[in-house]
Design a protein around this motif. Structure first.
Motif, PDB file in Angstrom:
ATOM      1  N   ALA A  11       0.352  -5.069 -30.570  1.00  0.00           N
ATOM      2  CA  ALA A  11       0.143  -6.425 -31.079  1.00  0.00           C
ATOM      3  C   ALA A  11      -1.094  -6.509 -31.964  1.00  0.00           C
ATOM      4  CB  ALA A  11       0.031  -7.414 -29.924  1.00  0.00           C
ATOM      5  N   ASP A  12      -2.043  -5.615 -31.759  1.00  0.00           N
ATOM      6  CA  ASP A  12      -3.281  -5.633 -32.538  1.00  0.00           C
ATOM      7  C   ASP A  12      -3.056  -4.983 -33.905  1.00  0.00           C
ATOM      8  OD1 ASP A  12      -5.890  -4.203 -33.462  1.00  0.00           O
ATOM      9  OD2 ASP A  12      -6.540  -5.741 -32.042  1.00  0.00           O
ATOM     10  N   PRO A  13      -3.413  -5.669 -34.999  1.00  0.00           N
ATOM     11  CA  PRO A  13      -3.179  -5.108 -36.339  1.00  0.00           C
ATOM     12  C   PRO A  13      -3.951  -3.809 -36.598  1.00  0.00           C
ATOM     13  CG  PRO A  13      -4.347  -7.216 -36.486  1.00  0.00           C
ATOM     14  CD  PRO A  13      -3.980  -7.015 -35.051  1.00  0.00           C
ATOM     15  N   ASN A  14      -5.139  -3.668 -36.025  1.00  0.00           N
ATOM     16  CA  ASN A  14      -5.880  -2.418 -36.219  1.00  0.00           C
ATOM     17  C   ASN A  14      -5.154  -1.244 -35.565  1.00  0.00           C
ATOM     18  OD1 ASN A  14      -8.198  -3.374 -37.684  1.00  0.00           O
ATOM     19  ND2 ASN A  14      -8.862  -4.340 -35.789  1.00  0.00           N
ATOM     20  N   ARG A  15      -4.551  -1.474 -34.420  1.00  0.00           N
ATOM     21  CA  ARG A  15      -3.800  -0.404 -33.743  1.00  0.00           C
ATOM     22  C   ARG A  15      -2.540  -0.050 -34.517  1.00  0.00           C
ATOM     23  NH1 ARG A  15      -4.637  -3.040 -27.888  1.00  0.00           N
ATOM     24  NH2 ARG A  15      -6.881  -2.679 -27.797  1.00  0.00           N
ATOM     25  N   ARG A  16      -1.898  -1.055 -35.095  1.00  0.00           N
ATOM     26  CA  ARG A  16      -0.725  -0.768 -35.917  1.00  0.00           C
ATOM     27  C   ARG A  16      -1.123   0.054 -37.137  1.00  0.00           C
ATOM     28  NH1 ARG A  16       0.388  -6.194 -34.775  1.00  0.00           N
ATOM     29  NH2 ARG A  16      -0.018  -6.779 -36.944  1.00  0.00           N
ATOM     30  N   HIS A  17      -2.265  -0.273 -37.721  1.00  0.00           N
ATOM     31  CA  HIS A  17      -2.765   0.502 -38.869  1.00  0.00           C
ATOM     32  C   HIS A  17      -3.044   1.950 -38.443  1.00  0.00           C
ATOM     33  CE1 HIS A  17      -4.819   1.338 -42.649  1.00  0.00           C
ATOM     34  NE2 HIS A  17      -5.725   1.956 -41.918  1.00  0.00           N
ATOM     35  N   ILE A  18      -3.663   2.120 -37.302  1.00  0.00           N
ATOM     36  CA  ILE A  18      -3.947   3.464 -36.786  1.00  0.00           C
ATOM     37  C   ILE A  18      -2.643   4.237 -36.603  1.00  0.00           C
ATOM     38  CG2 ILE A  18      -4.733   4.723 -34.733  1.00  0.00           C
ATOM     39  CD1 ILE A  18      -6.993   2.558 -34.527  1.00  0.00           C
ATOM     40  N   LEU A  19      -1.639   3.609 -36.020  1.00  0.00           N
ATOM     41  CA  LEU A  19      -0.355   4.281 -35.839  1.00  0.00           C
ATOM     42  C   LEU A  19       0.290   4.650 -37.169  1.00  0.00           C
ATOM     43  CD1 LEU A  19       1.102   2.210 -32.867  1.00  0.00           C
ATOM     44  CD2 LEU A  19       0.432   4.631 -32.832  1.00  0.00           C
ATOM     45  N   GLU A  20       0.177   3.766 -38.150  1.00  0.00           N
ATOM     46  CA  GLU A  20       0.714   4.072 -39.491  1.00  0.00           C
ATOM     47  C   GLU A  20       0.015   5.294 -40.089  1.00  0.00           C
ATOM     48  OE1 GLU A  20       2.852   2.254 -41.749  1.00  0.00           O
ATOM     49  OE2 GLU A  20       3.526   0.898 -40.174  1.00  0.00           O
ATOM     50  N   GLU A  21      -1.287   5.353 -39.934  1.00  0.00           N
ATOM     51  CA  GLU A  21      -2.038   6.498 -40.453  1.00  0.00           C
ATOM     52  C   GLU A  21      -1.669   7.781 -39.717  1.00  0.00           C
ATOM     53  OE1 GLU A  21      -4.231   6.739 -43.098  1.00  0.00           O
ATOM     54  OE2 GLU A  21      -3.354   4.772 -43.523  1.00  0.00           O
ATOM     55  N   LEU A  22      -1.538   7.695 -38.407  1.00  0.00           N
ATOM     56  CA  LEU A  22      -1.197   8.879 -37.619  1.00  0.00           C
ATOM     57  C   LEU A  22       0.249   9.305 -37.845  1.00  0.00           C
ATOM     58  CD1 LEU A  22      -3.018   8.096 -34.257  1.00  0.00           C
ATOM     59  CD2 LEU A  22      -3.753   9.620 -36.106  1.00  0.00           C
ATOM     60  N   ARG A  23       1.095   8.387 -38.246  1.00  0.00           N
ATOM     61  CA  ARG A  23       2.482   8.723 -38.571  1.00  0.00           C
ATOM     62  C   ARG A  23       2.524   9.664 -39.772  1.00  0.00           C
ATOM     63  NH1 ARG A  23       6.156   6.662 -42.082  1.00  0.00           N
ATOM     64  NH2 ARG A  23       4.767   4.993 -42.708  1.00  0.00           N
ATOM     65  N   ARG A  24       1.576   9.486 -40.666  1.00  0.00           N
ATOM     66  CA  ARG A  24       1.514  10.324 -41.874  1.00  0.00           C
ATOM     67  C   ARG A  24       0.987  11.725 -41.569  1.00  0.00           C
ATOM     68  NH1 ARG A  24       0.029   5.177 -43.372  1.00  0.00           N
ATOM     69  NH2 ARG A  24       1.381   4.244 -44.947  1.00  0.00           N
ATOM     70  N   ALA A  25      -0.024  11.781 -40.682  1.00  0.00           N
ATOM     71  CA  ALA A  25      -0.625  13.076 -40.338  1.00  0.00           C
ATOM     72  C   ALA A  25      -1.625  12.873 -39.205  1.00  0.00           C
ATOM     73  CB  ALA A  25      -1.351  13.670 -41.546  1.00  0.00           C
ATOM     74  N   PRO A  26      -1.832  13.904 -38.373  1.00  0.00           N
ATOM     75  CA  PRO A  26      -2.869  13.820 -37.338  1.00  0.00           C
ATOM     76  C   PRO A  26      -4.242  13.626 -37.985  1.00  0.00           C
ATOM     77  CG  PRO A  26      -1.387  15.646 -36.910  1.00  0.00           C
ATOM     78  CD  PRO A  26      -1.066  15.142 -38.292  1.00  0.00           C
ATOM     79  N   LYS A  27      -5.104  12.887 -37.300  1.00  0.00           N
ATOM     80  CA  LYS A  27      -6.429  12.568 -37.860  1.00  0.00           C
ATOM     81  C   LYS A  27      -7.475  12.476 -36.755  1.00  0.00           C
ATOM     82  CE  LYS A  27      -4.698   9.706 -41.686  1.00  0.00           C
ATOM     83  NZ  LYS A  27      -4.490  10.689 -42.648  1.00  0.00           N
ATOM     84  N   THR A  28      -8.726  12.615 -37.165  1.00  0.00           N
ATOM     85  CA  THR A  28      -9.855  12.418 -36.268  1.00  0.00           C
ATOM     86  C   THR A  28     -10.264  10.939 -36.295  1.00  0.00           C
ATOM     87  OG1 THR A  28     -11.505  12.806 -37.984  1.00  0.00           O
ATOM     88  CG2 THR A  28     -10.724  14.750 -36.759  1.00  0.00           C
ATOM     89  N   VAL A  29     -11.140  10.565 -35.376  1.00  0.00           N
ATOM     90  CA  VAL A  29     -11.666   9.196 -35.349  1.00  0.00           C
ATOM     91  C   VAL A  29     -12.357   8.872 -36.671  1.00  0.00           C
ATOM     92  CG1 VAL A  29     -13.307   7.632 -34.240  1.00  0.00           C
ATOM     93  CG2 VAL A  29     -11.937   9.160 -32.845  1.00  0.00           C
ATOM     94  N   ASN A  30     -13.147   9.814 -37.173  1.00  0.00           N
ATOM     95  CA  ASN A  30     -13.853   9.567 -38.436  1.00  0.00           C
ATOM     96  C   ASN A  30     -12.881   9.343 -39.586  1.00  0.00           C
ATOM     97  OD1 ASN A  30     -16.416   9.708 -37.341  1.00  0.00           O
ATOM     98  ND2 ASN A  30     -16.569  11.915 -37.644  1.00  0.00           N
ATOM     99  N   ASP A  31     -11.814  10.130 -39.640  1.00  0.00           N
ATOM    100  CA  ASP A  31     -10.805   9.936 -40.687  1.00  0.00           C
ATOM    101  C   ASP A  31     -10.193   8.543 -40.590  1.00  0.00           C
ATOM    102  OD1 ASP A  31     -11.137  12.569 -41.557  1.00  0.00           O
ATOM    103  OD2 ASP A  31      -9.484  13.318 -40.326  1.00  0.00           O
ATOM    104  N   LEU A  32      -9.868   8.124 -39.391  1.00  0.00           N
ATOM    105  CA  LEU A  32      -9.258   6.814 -39.190  1.00  0.00           C
ATOM    106  C   LEU A  32     -10.224   5.680 -39.511  1.00  0.00           C
ATOM    107  CD1 LEU A  32      -7.384   7.643 -35.898  1.00  0.00           C
ATOM    108  CD2 LEU A  32      -6.299   7.078 -38.085  1.00  0.00           C
TER     109      LEU A  32
END
Length: 86
Positions: A11-32
Protein backbone atom coordinates in the motif's frame (compact mmCIF):
# COMPACT_ATOMS: atom_id res chain seq x y z
CA UNK A 1 3.94 -16.42 13.70
CA UNK A 2 2.24 -15.41 10.46
CA UNK A 3 3.68 -13.13 7.83
CA UNK A 4 2.44 -9.54 7.76
CA UNK A 5 -0.23 -8.66 5.21
CA UNK A 6 1.35 -8.26 1.76
CA UNK A 7 -1.41 -5.89 0.69
CA UNK A 8 -0.63 -3.58 3.60
CA UNK A 9 3.04 -3.76 2.65
CA UNK A 10 2.45 -2.75 -0.96
CA UNK A 11 0.00 0.00 0.00
CA UNK A 12 2.96 2.32 0.57
CA UNK A 13 4.09 4.09 -2.64
CA UNK A 14 7.77 3.98 -1.61
CA UNK A 15 7.57 0.20 -1.22
CA UNK A 16 5.91 -0.14 -4.61
CA UNK A 17 8.72 1.94 -6.10
CA UNK A 18 11.29 -0.31 -4.41
CA UNK A 19 9.59 -3.39 -5.83
CA UNK A 20 9.55 -1.84 -9.31
CA UNK A 21 13.27 -1.15 -9.07
CA UNK A 22 14.03 -4.64 -7.78
CA UNK A 23 11.91 -6.13 -10.56
CA UNK A 24 14.42 -4.67 -13.01
CA UNK A 25 17.51 -5.93 -11.17
CA UNK A 26 18.80 -6.76 -7.68
CA UNK A 27 20.06 -3.67 -5.84
CA UNK A 28 21.65 -2.50 -2.62
CA UNK A 29 20.04 -0.06 -0.18
CA UNK A 30 22.27 2.71 -1.51
CA UNK A 31 21.21 2.00 -5.09
CA UNK A 32 17.56 2.12 -4.09
CA UNK A 33 17.95 5.28 -2.00
CA UNK A 34 19.28 7.20 -5.02
CA UNK A 35 15.86 7.03 -6.68
CA UNK A 36 13.73 7.93 -3.68
CA UNK A 37 13.09 11.18 -1.79
CA UNK A 38 13.66 9.41 1.55
CA UNK A 39 16.75 8.64 3.61
CA UNK A 40 18.81 5.46 3.37
CA UNK A 41 17.61 4.34 6.84
CA UNK A 42 14.00 4.83 5.70
CA UNK A 43 14.69 2.66 2.64
CA UNK A 44 16.08 0.01 4.99
CA UNK A 45 12.89 0.13 7.06
CA UNK A 46 10.76 -0.30 3.94
CA UNK A 47 12.93 -3.22 2.83
CA UNK A 48 12.46 -4.84 6.24
CA UNK A 49 8.68 -4.63 5.84
CA UNK A 50 8.96 -6.23 2.39
CA UNK A 51 11.29 -8.91 3.76
CA UNK A 52 8.93 -9.65 6.66
CA UNK A 53 6.04 -10.40 4.33
CA UNK A 54 8.21 -12.42 1.95
CA UNK A 55 8.11 -10.15 -1.11
CA UNK A 56 11.87 -9.50 -1.07
CA UNK A 57 14.95 -11.62 -0.40
CA UNK A 58 18.46 -10.54 0.55
CA UNK A 59 21.89 -12.07 0.08
CA UNK A 60 25.20 -10.90 1.51
CA UNK A 61 28.22 -10.39 -0.71
CA UNK A 62 31.05 -9.30 1.54
CA UNK A 63 29.85 -6.17 3.30
CA UNK A 64 27.04 -5.56 0.80
CA UNK A 65 23.47 -6.76 1.14
CA UNK A 66 21.77 -7.21 -2.19
CA UNK A 67 17.98 -7.23 -2.34
CA UNK A 68 15.82 -8.83 -5.01
CA UNK A 69 12.17 -9.67 -5.62
CA UNK A 70 11.06 -12.98 -4.12
CA UNK A 71 8.79 -14.39 -6.82
CA UNK A 72 7.54 -17.10 -4.45
CA UNK A 73 6.41 -14.36 -2.08
CA UNK A 74 3.98 -13.14 -4.74
CA UNK A 75 2.46 -16.61 -5.27
CA UNK A 76 -0.06 -16.33 -2.43
CA UNK A 77 -1.12 -12.87 -3.50
CA UNK A 78 -1.50 -14.04 -7.11
CA UNK A 79 -3.60 -17.03 -6.05
CA UNK A 80 -5.88 -14.78 -4.05
CA UNK A 81 -6.25 -12.31 -6.93
CA UNK A 82 -6.77 -15.06 -9.51
CA UNK A 83 -9.96 -16.19 -7.81
CA UNK A 84 -11.59 -12.94 -8.93
CA UNK A 85 -10.89 -13.64 -12.61
CA UNK A 86 -12.22 -17.23 -12.58
Amino acid sequence: MSNPDVFAAIADPNRRHILEELRRAPKTVNDLAKGLPISRPAVSQHLKALLDCGLVTVISEGTRRIYSVNNRGFDGMNLWLDQFWS
